[in-house]
Design an enzyme around this catalytic site. Structure first.
Site, short mmCIF file in Angstrom:
data_model
loop_
_atom_site.label_atom_id
_atom_site.label_comp_id
_atom_site.label_asym_id
_atom_site.label_seq_id
_atom_site.Cartn_x
_atom_site.Cartn_y
_atom_site.Cartn_z
CD GLU A 96 -2.86 -1.17 2.38
OE1 GLU A 96 -2.56 -0.47 3.36
OE2 GLU A 96 -3.81 -1.97 2.36
CG HIS A 101 7.20 -0.85 4.04
ND1 HIS A 101 6.77 -0.32 2.85
CD2 HIS A 101 6.19 -1.64 4.48
CE1 HIS A 101 5.55 -0.76 2.58
NE2 HIS A 101 5.18 -1.57 3.56
#
Ligand code: AMP
Length: 116
Positions: A96, A101
């Site tokens: 998203e 990450h």
């Protein structure tokens, strides 16, 4: 810094985050919507859209990211019992936020690897 990137804004200090570890090249902060007792996001400060792009462009930085993961796992006390590391990547991976990450999840059994 990429315009309109949420995590670049966290790196710049324009959006607040609960930072648990910072190095010259990486940042680790608590996920705003935790899915486990320990849920920390570990990112490179430099903008890469996903982990594959990061690893291809700068493998040494990918290694530094993993060093930070290990240090956070230790400081959060999840090394002994174990933890899960997830890099959601692209549409099928359910990504998203398009700044590479790692999700570090622990503090309790995390359950099946993927939903049945
Ligand atoms: P992903 O689906 O892998 O792209 O995960 C993005 C993660 O970012 C989600 O787990 C969100 O809860 C988390 N997130 C979104 N906004 C923030 C924020 N401002 N601070 C911390 N975590 C955030």
């Amino acid at each position: 810094m990429e315009n309109d990137c949420l995590f670049c804004k966290i790196v710049a200090g324009d959006i607040p985050a609960t930072v648990v570890r910072e190095t010259e090249t990486t940042l680790a902060f608590r996920d705003i919507n935790p899915k486990a007792p320990v849920h920390v996001l570990v990112i490179p400060k430099e903008h890469y859209v996903d982990v594959a792009t990061l690893a291809q462009a700068d493998p040494a930085l990918g290694g530094e990211l993993l060093e930070t993961v290990a240090a956070v796992a230790e400081s959060e006390g999840v090394l002994l019992d174990g933890f899960r590391l997830i890099f959601n990547t692209g549409e099928y991976g359910g990504q998203e936020v398009f700044h590479a990450h790692a999700h570090l999840l622990g503090g309790a059994p995390i359950g099946p690897m993927v939903a049945g």
